[in-house]
Write an enzyme that holds these catalytic residues in place. Sequence first.
Site, PDB file in Angstrom:
ATOM      1  N   ASN A  60       0.849  -1.201   0.000  1.00 23.43           N
ATOM      2  CA  ASN A  60       0.000   0.000   0.000  1.00 23.43           C
ATOM      3  C   ASN A  60       0.880   1.245   0.000  1.00 23.43           C
ATOM      4  O   ASN A  60       1.792   1.325  -0.830  1.00 23.43           O
ATOM      5  CB  ASN A  60      -1.123  -0.039   1.044  1.00 23.43           C
ATOM      6  CG  ASN A  60      -0.733  -0.232   2.477  1.00 23.43           C
ATOM      7  OD1 ASN A  60      -0.269  -1.288   2.861  1.00 23.43           O
ATOM      8  ND2 ASN A  60      -0.940   0.786   3.291  1.00 23.43           N
ATOM      9  N   ASP A  61       0.618   2.221   0.833  1.00 21.25           N
ATOM     10  CA  ASP A  61       1.188   3.570   0.691  1.00 21.25           C
ATOM     11  C   ASP A  61       2.677   3.657   0.305  1.00 21.25           C
ATOM     12  O   ASP A  61       3.515   3.002   0.929  1.00 21.25           O
ATOM     13  CB  ASP A  61       1.074   4.357   2.011  1.00 21.25           C
ATOM     14  CG  ASP A  61      -0.301   4.306   2.627  1.00 21.25           C
ATOM     15  OD1 ASP A  61      -1.174   3.584   2.113  1.00 21.25           O
ATOM     16  OD2 ASP A  61      -0.499   4.989   3.649  1.00 21.25           O
ATOM     17  N   PRO A  62       2.997   4.539  -0.651  1.00 23.23           N
ATOM     18  CA  PRO A  62       4.408   4.905  -0.847  1.00 23.23           C
ATOM     19  C   PRO A  62       4.862   5.729   0.361  1.00 23.23           C
ATOM     20  O   PRO A  62       4.099   6.523   0.897  1.00 23.23           O
ATOM     21  CB  PRO A  62       4.382   5.779  -2.109  1.00 23.23           C
ATOM     22  CG  PRO A  62       2.995   6.327  -2.178  1.00 23.23           C
ATOM     23  CD  PRO A  62       2.104   5.312  -1.513  1.00 23.23           C
TER      24      PRO A  62
END
Length: 581
Positions: A60-62
Amino acid sequence: MRFFNVFMWGLVCFFHMSHSFKGVMAFHKVSKHLQNIKATEISEDHRTGYHFQPKQNWINDPNAPMFYKGIYHLFYQYNPKGSVWGNIVWAHSISQDLVNWTPLDPAIEPSESFDQFGCWSGSATVLPDEKPVILYTGIINEDPKPGYQVQNYAIPENYSDPFLTKWIKPSDNPILKPTKETVSAFRDPSTAWKLNGEWEMTIGSKVDKLGISYLYRSPDFINWTLVDHPLHQKENVGMWECPDFYPVSTTSDKGLDTTVIDGDIKHVFKVSLDLTRFDCYTIGKYDTNQDKYIPDEGMIDGWAGLRYDWGNFYASKSFFDPSKSRRIIWGWANESCNQDEYVRKGWAGIQLIPRTVWLDPSGKQLLLWPIAELETLRDQNVQLSNLVLKQGDKVEVEGITAAQADVDVVFTIPGLDKAETYDTKWDEIFPTETLAENICQIMGTTVQGGLGPFGLLTLTSKDFEEYTPVFFRVFNTPNTKRKVLMCSDAMPSTLNNQEYKPSFGGFVDVDLADNKISLRSLIDHSVVESFAAGGKTIITSRVYPTLALGNNAHLHLFNNGTETITIESLNAWSMKKPQMN
Ligand SMILES: *[C@@H]1O[C@H](CO)[C@@H](O)[C@H](O)[C@H]1NC(C)=O
Ligand SMILES: *[C@@H]1O[C@H](CO)[C@@H](O)[C@H](O)[C@H]1NC(C)=O
Ligand SMILES: *[C@@H]1O[C@H](CO)[C@@H](O)[C@H](O)[C@H]1NC(C)=O
Ligand SMILES: *[C@@H]1O[C@H](CO)[C@@H](O)[C@H](O)[C@H]1NC(C)=O
């Protein structure tokens, strides 16, 4: 099948209103029984060719993108044990060009009392003398859901190592603890900036439905104190995740470091809205006397406002690249299908193509455009010009790998008086935040207008059983202002009815005075990222064709409006596969 009547509008409207704000905690679905199932075989069908992905598992999130000693770093939320969310660590990859990536060992993993239940999102700040620091959210208890949240810092073990291979978590962590009200809503520290000789940064939060961006100050980057007012807040929007706060130049398209706080600049404040899962932003002023962010007059703060992307794009993070004086945004796209499907495939999630960001000359919105380095992957090229498309025409673009391509088209439209009239009833029956999407949904490519629908049919199967159309419709409004609608419609994209197939839409703020509009689409097996009018409006769709796969995928231009459209120019390229982890 599209039903085009008021009864259906009513239903669509009801559906959207009912799901748009429930006041529930969205976050990630927690499925303990699936978190540790590692696939032995990876399904290749919908894997992307040139988008950022690890070899397998959930992402998920960078996190904390940065440029350090000639190397680009990308960290990201990763489950090393399986392909649903869980066991989250900071995976780490490095690159010299943001296109070819080499994986390193995870940089930050749960190990200490201050992060033993999770190492969640955060940001990097490069302190003077080239000293990077990461701030991240640690989970110290699984209760209350989604976890008890504190903030930690990590520093490189060896500053001479350009790969920043090893990170140390000093023992004076955690550096910040939540208040009673925010124990499970206190996360995603931003990159810091400097005001009056001290560091400042912001953390996403909420109290009830009030979205809050808490402001912290520190003389030394370790001892942080809460400022007596937030950087910004907004009622009725719910949790603010991944706040991003940065300057943009009003006189140039070059990017700026967060330490620039005055001069010919405006500030951008972006949050990821947990309740609707979109990245929304406003443009405004950083009032350094009050130490507060103030959106410009007319900016809409919340999910009816501006978005980086009107499709599947979330939890983005930007960074300043000093080597090319630009600011770059990374965003994450999840899969549309269900968790059992992730387990079967052995992977879930991609990072979208990094986008350079700058202020539109109007000052009213940002422009985002794929980084120039992506063009190094362009291979076989096909060009067309002055191609006339009459109502009902579909013209195949042959000679490229249609499932892995970069396509850039300029459309010329005839006189605007032929555009259909915008139905002002739509403004009453559809909520502002889903208006564009709702019009795309009820009209698709089959309701024939005057100017439009026209555009691309991407990922098309041989006999058009499947296609993902990306297209425009131009409307005249009663006050003669033009409304240009852009749609990226997953509804006809697959014969698989289990998929989530949204008809994403956004308006494009152009006057069409020159009778031209451009469209660039990055097509990559299960993702189509499309940029209208040089990056004014962007829509990303994830799609899962069953027939339009690999060499069986085709690309077409189409026009289904009554007025003839001309392709002034088309440039399409097969895209090579970079080194990808
Ligand atoms: C630090 O990194 C540099 C550059 O890679 C290397 O030459 C040096 O040996 C490293 N120092 C230690 C203590 O590992
Ligand atoms: C941390 O900062 C506060 C406010 O500036 C100060 O009162 C306190 O003494 C500092 N603590 C340490 C350990 O430096
Ligand atoms: C991910 O996919 C689902 C569809 O299952 C969607 O509703 C959700 O909002 C998506 N986005 C994010 C950021 O989680
Ligand atoms: C164009 O419109 C006609 C009539 O609604 C429809 O049958 C056809 O499928 C449309 N073309 C596309 C590409 O959707």
